[in-house]
Design an enzyme around this catalytic site. Sequence first.
Site, PDB file in Angstrom:
ATOM      1  N   HIS A  34      18.025  -8.418  12.491  1.00 43.94           N
ATOM      2  CA  HIS A  34      18.910  -8.222  11.335  1.00 43.94           C
ATOM      3  C   HIS A  34      18.435  -9.052  10.144  1.00 43.94           C
ATOM      4  O   HIS A  34      18.550  -8.615   8.990  1.00 43.94           O
ATOM      5  CB  HIS A  34      20.348  -8.566  11.714  1.00 43.94           C
ATOM      6  CG  HIS A  34      20.920  -7.616  12.718  1.00 43.94           C
ATOM      7  ND1 HIS A  34      21.386  -6.372  12.371  1.00 43.94           N
ATOM      8  CD2 HIS A  34      21.065  -7.720  14.060  1.00 43.94           C
ATOM      9  CE1 HIS A  34      21.803  -5.741  13.460  1.00 43.94           C
ATOM     10  NE2 HIS A  34      21.618  -6.538  14.499  1.00 43.94           N
ATOM     11  N   ASP A  40      14.465  -7.340   3.872  1.00 39.75           N
ATOM     12  CA  ASP A  40      13.685  -6.216   3.336  1.00 39.75           C
ATOM     13  C   ASP A  40      14.393  -5.746   2.062  1.00 39.75           C
ATOM     14  O   ASP A  40      15.331  -4.957   2.098  1.00 39.75           O
ATOM     15  CB  ASP A  40      13.619  -5.087   4.374  1.00 39.75           C
ATOM     16  CG  ASP A  40      12.755  -3.914   3.914  1.00 39.75           C
ATOM     17  OD1 ASP A  40      12.515  -3.786   2.692  1.00 39.75           O
ATOM     18  OD2 ASP A  40      12.345  -3.118   4.771  1.00 39.75           O
ATOM     19  N   GLU A 133      22.000   3.248   7.812  1.00 39.10           N
ATOM     20  CA  GLU A 133      20.572   2.932   7.766  1.00 39.10           C
ATOM     21  C   GLU A 133      20.054   3.270   9.148  1.00 39.10           C
ATOM     22  O   GLU A 133      20.014   2.431  10.042  1.00 39.10           O
ATOM     23  CB  GLU A 133      20.360   1.457   7.407  1.00 39.10           C
ATOM     24  CG  GLU A 133      18.928   1.174   6.959  1.00 39.10           C
ATOM     25  CD  GLU A 133      17.993   0.880   8.114  1.00 39.10           C
ATOM     26  OE1 GLU A 133      17.575   1.854   8.801  1.00 39.10           O
ATOM     27  OE2 GLU A 133      17.677  -0.288   8.331  1.00 39.10           O
ATOM     28  N   GLU A 142      13.139   5.655  17.580  1.00 39.66           N
ATOM     29  CA  GLU A 142      14.321   4.823  17.793  1.00 39.66           C
ATOM     30  C   GLU A 142      15.351   4.983  16.674  1.00 39.66           C
ATOM     31  O   GLU A 142      16.154   4.088  16.420  1.00 39.66           O
ATOM     32  CB  GLU A 142      13.942   3.341  17.931  1.00 39.66           C
ATOM     33  CG  GLU A 142      13.356   2.989  19.286  1.00 39.66           C
ATOM     34  CD  GLU A 142      13.319   1.495  19.547  1.00 39.66           C
ATOM     35  OE1 GLU A 142      13.501   0.709  18.589  1.00 39.66           O
ATOM     36  OE2 GLU A 142      13.129   1.107  20.711  1.00 39.66           O
ATOM     37  N   HIS A 309       9.879  -3.297   6.119  1.00 42.50           N
ATOM     38  CA  HIS A 309       9.724  -3.661   7.533  1.00 42.50           C
ATOM     39  C   HIS A 309       9.309  -2.470   8.388  1.00 42.50           C
ATOM     40  O   HIS A 309       8.895  -2.647   9.541  1.00 42.50           O
ATOM     41  CB  HIS A 309      11.013  -4.296   8.071  1.00 42.50           C
ATOM     42  CG  HIS A 309      12.108  -3.325   8.364  1.00 42.50           C
ATOM     43  ND1 HIS A 309      12.906  -2.777   7.382  1.00 42.50           N
ATOM     44  CD2 HIS A 309      12.537  -2.787   9.528  1.00 42.50           C
ATOM     45  CE1 HIS A 309      13.787  -1.958   7.930  1.00 42.50           C
ATOM     46  NE2 HIS A 309      13.578  -1.955   9.227  1.00 42.50           N
TER      47      HIS A 309
END
Length: 368
Positions: A34, A40, A133, A142, A309
Amino acid sequence: MAESVEESQQDAQASPEMTSKDYYFDSYAHFGIHEEMLKDEVRTLSYRASIYQNKHLFRDKIVLDVGCGTGILSMFAAKAGAKHVYGIDMSNIIDQAQQIVADNKFSSKITLIKGKMEEVELPVKEVDIIISEWMGYFLLYESMLDTVLFARDKYLVSWKKWGKAWGKEWGKEWGKEWEWGADKKGGLVFPDKATIYLAAIEDGEYKEEKIEFWDNVYGFNFSSIKAVALREPLVDTVDYKAVLTDACAIMDIDLNTVQKSDLTFTAPFELTSQRDDYIHAFIGWFDIAFNACHKPIRFSTGPYAKYTHWKQTVFYTHEPITIEKGEVVKGTISCAPNKKNNRDLDIEIAFEFHGAICSVSEVCKYKM
């Protein structure tokens, strides 16, 4: 406080019933991931801008945050004037998010619910806006897109799903496509557009380090690992100078209309070389757009854009391709969820090249 990595590993070893999906959710209980996402700035500031610059869309609306994590998007929405925000997350991070929400005095505006989106029942029948997100590496690895689509179909005010199609049909009568403006009632998805791109790169030195290394490991033959290494895409930052072809869009996703079945796809591509060089790999990345905004907000995870990221995904070929400027590599890329774990991806790149110096025909299979 969340468990340490060591404690989590011990629990996992003590729980043989855990599946790969369980490990996925468990991994998001740790703060490190996180922290990386929050830091980011391309990601987080794009979401914030899409919400803060469009308070007229969020004012007095019911908002659903799918995969809320630490609650940052939920708090953006609440601060933008949402009537109420419901955040859903399966991970234990939601326990910390509860405290974060309370510390920022949003407890009356934000309700966080722990559980799987597909299993929980919201206290409301409909929501006006879904924020999430959901993106993973190569967009779909994923990713939570399946979950977002489930939430859209179950909770988002219904006619929005058909608004675009109706607009086109009515446009036939009126001579132009109907545009659904910000003042029209209906559900919105933030973000609402995603595009995956493919290009080719020169990466001989790094391929030598990562792949050819296995041919001779301190005098021993480890080449059996080489084939496995080639099948596993590499997520890394690619220098834009390594890109030697143009980019080809291989998948466009409209979150207002896309269906789960659309996420298994095969797409053609053509990549034209911009210089004389060698192709060692293909790379993939994605762009995201918030088109529901008054002024669309976009960001890219590509090699020409600021670091995110998500980085880029590298697919090494078996053999290098000697290519001259103006020559074209043609092929298809297929992508499908893995049958054992639908958060993993099975990817196949089949390509042909017939140039002045060499000809190559290859089928490369990868698993993410």
